[in-house]
Scaffold this motif. Structure first.
Motif, PDB file in Angstrom:
ATOM      1  N   ALA A 146      41.310  81.786  65.870  1.00 22.08           N
ATOM      2  CA  ALA A 146      40.754  81.864  64.516  1.00 22.08           C
ATOM      3  C   ALA A 146      39.326  82.400  64.599  1.00 22.08           C
ATOM      4  CB  ALA A 146      40.779  80.499  63.840  1.00 22.08           C
ATOM      5  N   PRO A 147      39.174  83.681  64.941  1.00 18.04           N
ATOM      6  CA  PRO A 147      37.834  84.236  65.168  1.00 18.04           C
ATOM      7  C   PRO A 147      36.944  84.238  63.932  1.00 18.04           C
ATOM      8  CG  PRO A 147      39.509  85.974  65.149  1.00 18.04           C
ATOM      9  CD  PRO A 147      40.241  84.670  65.169  1.00 18.04           C
ATOM     10  N   GLY A 148      37.516  84.102  62.761  1.00 20.80           N
ATOM     11  CA  GLY A 148      36.716  84.108  61.543  1.00 20.80           C
ATOM     12  C   GLY A 148      36.348  82.730  61.029  1.00 20.80           C
ATOM     13  N   ASN A 149      36.689  81.683  61.761  1.00 17.55           N
ATOM     14  CA  ASN A 149      36.410  80.321  61.326  1.00 17.55           C
ATOM     15  C   ASN A 149      34.932  80.000  61.534  1.00 17.55           C
ATOM     16  OD1 ASN A 149      36.149  77.416  61.246  1.00 17.55           O
ATOM     17  ND2 ASN A 149      38.368  77.277  61.498  1.00 17.55           N
ATOM     18  N   ALA A 150      34.171  79.922  60.411  1.00 14.10           N
ATOM     19  CA  ALA A 150      32.720  79.744  60.491  1.00 14.10           C
ATOM     20  C   ALA A 150      32.338  78.408  61.144  1.00 14.10           C
ATOM     21  CB  ALA A 150      32.113  79.840  59.095  1.00 14.10           C
ATOM     22  N   ASP A 151      33.056  77.346  60.795  1.00 14.17           N
ATOM     23  CA  ASP A 151      32.749  76.028  61.378  1.00 14.17           C
ATOM     24  C   ASP A 151      32.983  76.020  62.879  1.00 14.17           C
ATOM     25  OD1 ASP A 151      32.077  75.000  58.898  1.00 14.17           O
ATOM     26  OD2 ASP A 151      34.095  74.256  58.493  1.00 14.17           O
ATOM     27  N   LEU A 152      34.039  76.694  63.303  1.00 17.13           N
ATOM     28  CA  LEU A 152      34.345  76.748  64.727  1.00 17.13           C
ATOM     29  C   LEU A 152      33.313  77.579  65.480  1.00 17.13           C
ATOM     30  CD1 LEU A 152      36.312  75.737  66.794  1.00 17.13           C
ATOM     31  CD2 LEU A 152      37.853  77.625  66.240  1.00 17.13           C
ATOM     32  N   ILE A 153      32.830  78.636  64.858  1.00 26.41           N
ATOM     33  CA  ILE A 153      31.776  79.465  65.472  1.00 26.41           C
ATOM     34  C   ILE A 153      30.511  78.639  65.675  1.00 26.41           C
ATOM     35  CG2 ILE A 153      30.233  81.437  65.092  1.00 26.41           C
ATOM     36  CD1 ILE A 153      32.572  82.800  63.637  1.00 26.41           C
ATOM     37  N   LYS A 154      30.143  77.859  64.656  1.00 22.62           N
ATOM     38  CA  LYS A 154      28.956  77.004  64.776  1.00 22.62           C
ATOM     39  C   LYS A 154      29.138  75.967  65.876  1.00 22.62           C
ATOM     40  CE  LYS A 154      27.554  77.343  59.896  1.00 22.62           C
ATOM     41  NZ  LYS A 154      27.366  76.573  58.640  1.00 22.62           N
ATOM     42  N   TYR A 155      30.347  75.435  65.986  1.00 21.97           N
ATOM     43  CA  TYR A 155      30.617  74.421  67.004  1.00 21.97           C
ATOM     44  C   TYR A 155      30.485  75.009  68.407  1.00 21.97           C
ATOM     45  CZ  TYR A 155      33.162  70.880  69.691  1.00 21.97           C
ATOM     46  OH  TYR A 155      33.528  69.934  70.626  1.00 21.97           O
ATOM     47  N   VAL A 156      31.042  76.204  68.607  1.00 20.25           N
ATOM     48  CA  VAL A 156      30.943  76.869  69.913  1.00 20.25           C
ATOM     49  C   VAL A 156      29.485  77.158  70.246  1.00 20.25           C
ATOM     50  CG1 VAL A 156      31.522  78.955  71.205  1.00 20.25           C
ATOM     51  CG2 VAL A 156      33.262  77.853  69.797  1.00 20.25           C
ATOM     52  N   ASP A 157      28.732  77.670  69.278  1.00 12.73           N
ATOM     53  CA  ASP A 157      27.316  77.981  69.509  1.00 12.73           C
ATOM     54  C   ASP A 157      26.530  76.719  69.850  1.00 12.73           C
ATOM     55  OD1 ASP A 157      27.765  80.649  69.030  1.00 12.73           O
ATOM     56  OD2 ASP A 157      27.135  80.579  66.914  1.00 12.73           O
ATOM     57  N   SER A 158      26.867  75.603  69.181  1.00 11.08           N
ATOM     58  CA  SER A 158      26.144  74.362  69.462  1.00 11.08           C
ATOM     59  C   SER A 158      26.413  73.881  70.884  1.00 11.08           C
ATOM     60  CB  SER A 158      26.543  73.283  68.454  1.00 11.08           C
ATOM     61  OG  SER A 158      27.877  72.828  68.677  1.00 11.08           O
ATOM     62  N   LEU A 159      27.637  74.061  71.375  1.00  8.41           N
ATOM     63  CA  LEU A 159      27.959  73.674  72.750  1.00  8.41           C
ATOM     64  C   LEU A 159      27.203  74.539  73.748  1.00  8.41           C
ATOM     65  CD1 LEU A 159      31.845  73.120  72.514  1.00  8.41           C
ATOM     66  CD2 LEU A 159      30.089  71.358  72.734  1.00  8.41           C
ATOM     67  N   LYS A 160      27.097  75.826  73.448  1.00  5.15           N
ATOM     68  CA  LYS A 160      26.408  76.746  74.365  1.00  5.15           C
ATOM     69  C   LYS A 160      24.908  76.497  74.377  1.00  5.15           C
ATOM     70  CE  LYS A 160      29.759  80.552  74.109  1.00  5.15           C
ATOM     71  NZ  LYS A 160      30.001  81.959  73.710  1.00  5.15           N
ATOM     72  N   ASN A 161      24.366  76.113  73.200  1.00  5.26           N
ATOM     73  CA  ASN A 161      22.921  75.932  73.088  1.00  5.26           C
ATOM     74  C   ASN A 161      22.484  74.494  73.353  1.00  5.26           C
ATOM     75  OD1 ASN A 161      22.721  78.644  72.324  1.00  5.26           O
ATOM     76  ND2 ASN A 161      22.993  78.142  70.141  1.00  5.26           N
ATOM     77  N   GLY A 162      23.462  73.608  73.542  1.00  8.93           N
ATOM     78  CA  GLY A 162      23.122  72.219  73.807  1.00  8.93           C
ATOM     79  C   GLY A 162      22.638  71.471  72.587  1.00  8.93           C
ATOM     80  N   THR A 163      22.943  71.996  71.404  1.00  6.59           N
ATOM     81  CA  THR A 163      22.551  71.321  70.166  1.00  6.59           C
ATOM     82  C   THR A 163      23.726  70.500  69.642  1.00  6.59           C
ATOM     83  OG1 THR A 163      23.170  73.264  68.865  1.00  6.59           O
ATOM     84  CG2 THR A 163      20.876  73.098  69.586  1.00  6.59           C
ATOM     85  N   SER A 164      23.453  69.778  68.570  1.00  2.33           N
ATOM     86  CA  SER A 164      24.491  68.914  68.000  1.00  2.33           C
ATOM     87  C   SER A 164      25.075  69.559  66.751  1.00  2.33           C
ATOM     88  CB  SER A 164      23.894  67.544  67.657  1.00  2.33           C
ATOM     89  OG  SER A 164      24.851  66.730  67.034  1.00  2.33           O
ATOM     90  N   ALA A 165      26.403  69.616  66.699  1.00  2.35           N
ATOM     91  CA  ALA A 165      27.103  70.140  65.523  1.00  2.35           C
ATOM     92  C   ALA A 165      28.437  69.413  65.407  1.00  2.35           C
ATOM     93  CB  ALA A 165      27.320  71.648  65.636  1.00  2.35           C
TER      94      ALA A 165
END
Length: 317
Positions: A280-299
């Motif tokens: 689901a490459p267009g899923n905005a919530d999933l994109i934010k979740y992946v970015d948060s894991l990569k950046n070490g932030t909380s989402a």
């Protein structure tokens, strides 16, 4: 012609059956009556005019048994009419439940529907109504909850929700949806911290799996309740079972990602999340979740997808 007569018979029969089992409304019911009338008219028009005369008053013995038979037929017909009229009216109350603007209105409507005709669909809906009532009470701030609210939460709404789901499984033990509903009720109670509800939830879901073994959504349900109860090993096992049935199922990968994150395996968590994102490459919530894991932030983890699991015994590669 005969085919026209048969067509109107089939149409009227189909509409009567639809009104009986579903919330068809007054329009469909009147349409069914209209088609039935046309069918009767066409049938009469295609038959030769015949007159049948039955006399049962010339003989006292025949008269007694004939009148007795007529009385019995009237009693049976009245009983059946009352029974099926109640069932038809219950459909109207069930429709009102689904469209109710408030929880008290939904509670009253589903209660009326069940008093007229009890079945597992109504019982599952009854359980859902009281789960919604529980959620509305829990969503209140603790300081705003009165003692009456707390008592209602622990005694009335909770008991009614469990009772409705259990009665549905007793009514039809062959329908996996009833056990899935029961598992969902206990799953919600797990979040309230009520003792022994995790085991009961898993037990109900396993009964549903036994009835519908190729439904990955049931395994996802068990993975979700295991994750909520911090049973990481079980959560991974159930999530992998769901993926084995539907390899492009997004939600189990999110569960695996959450488990990996909880266990401190951030790289693995990113891998699972990216696998889900690939479906689901267009899923905005999933994109934010992946970015948060990569950046070490909380989402927050994305909400369950609506495209998820099939509800029939169909296995996807």
């Amino acid at each position: 012609s005969n085919w026209e007569t048969m067509a109107f018979f089939v149409l009227s029969f189909y509409l009567f059956v639809s009104c009986f089992f579903y919330s068809g409304g007054a329009v469909l019911f009147l349409l069914a009556l209209a088609f039935a009338g046309i069918f009767i008219g066409l049938s009469a028009a295609h038959q030769e005019r015949k007159e049948v005369t039955i006399s049962y008053l010339t003989d006292h013995r025949k008269s007694f048994f004939s009148i007795l038979l007529i009385v019995l037929v009237v009693i049976v017909s009245a009983g059946l009419s009352f029974k099926y009229t109640e069932r038809l009216v219950s459909v109207s109350y069930f429709s009102k439940t689904l469209n109710a603007p408030t929880l008290p209105a939904a509670e009253a409507s589903i209660g009326n529907a069940l008093r007229l005709y009890e079945n597992d669909l109504y019982l599952r809906t009854y359980a859902d109504v009281y789960l919604l009532k529980l959620n509305s009470l829990v969503s209140k701030e603790e300081s705003k909850m009165t003692d009456e609210d707390k008592t209602l939460l622990q005694q009335s709404s909770l008991d009614q929700a469990v009772s409705g789901a259990r009665l549905a499984t007793n009514f039809n033990s062959k329908n996996y949806l009833n056990f899935q509903a029961l598992g969902g009720v206990y799953q919600r109670l797990v979040s309230f911290g009520i003792k022994d509800t995790y085991e009961k939830s898993i037990e109900a879901y396993k009964m549903a799996v036994a009835l519908n073994p190729l439904n990955p959504g049931l395994h996802l349900d068990m993975a979700s309740v295991s994750l909520a109860n911090k049973k990481n090993t079980e959560a991974k096992d159930y999530a992998n079972a769901a993926i084995s049935l539907k390899s492009d199922y997004i939600d189990p990968y999110i569960i695996l990602s959450q488990v990996a994150k909880a266990e401190g395996q951030n790289t693995l968590a990113v891998q699972h999340a990216e696998k889900a994102l690939s479906f689901a490459p267009g899923n905005a919530d999933l994109i934010k979740y992946v970015d948060s894991l990569k950046n070490g932030t909380s989402a927050p983890a994305p909400a369950p997808t609506t495209s998820g699991a099939p509800t029939t015994n169909t296995k996807k590669p």
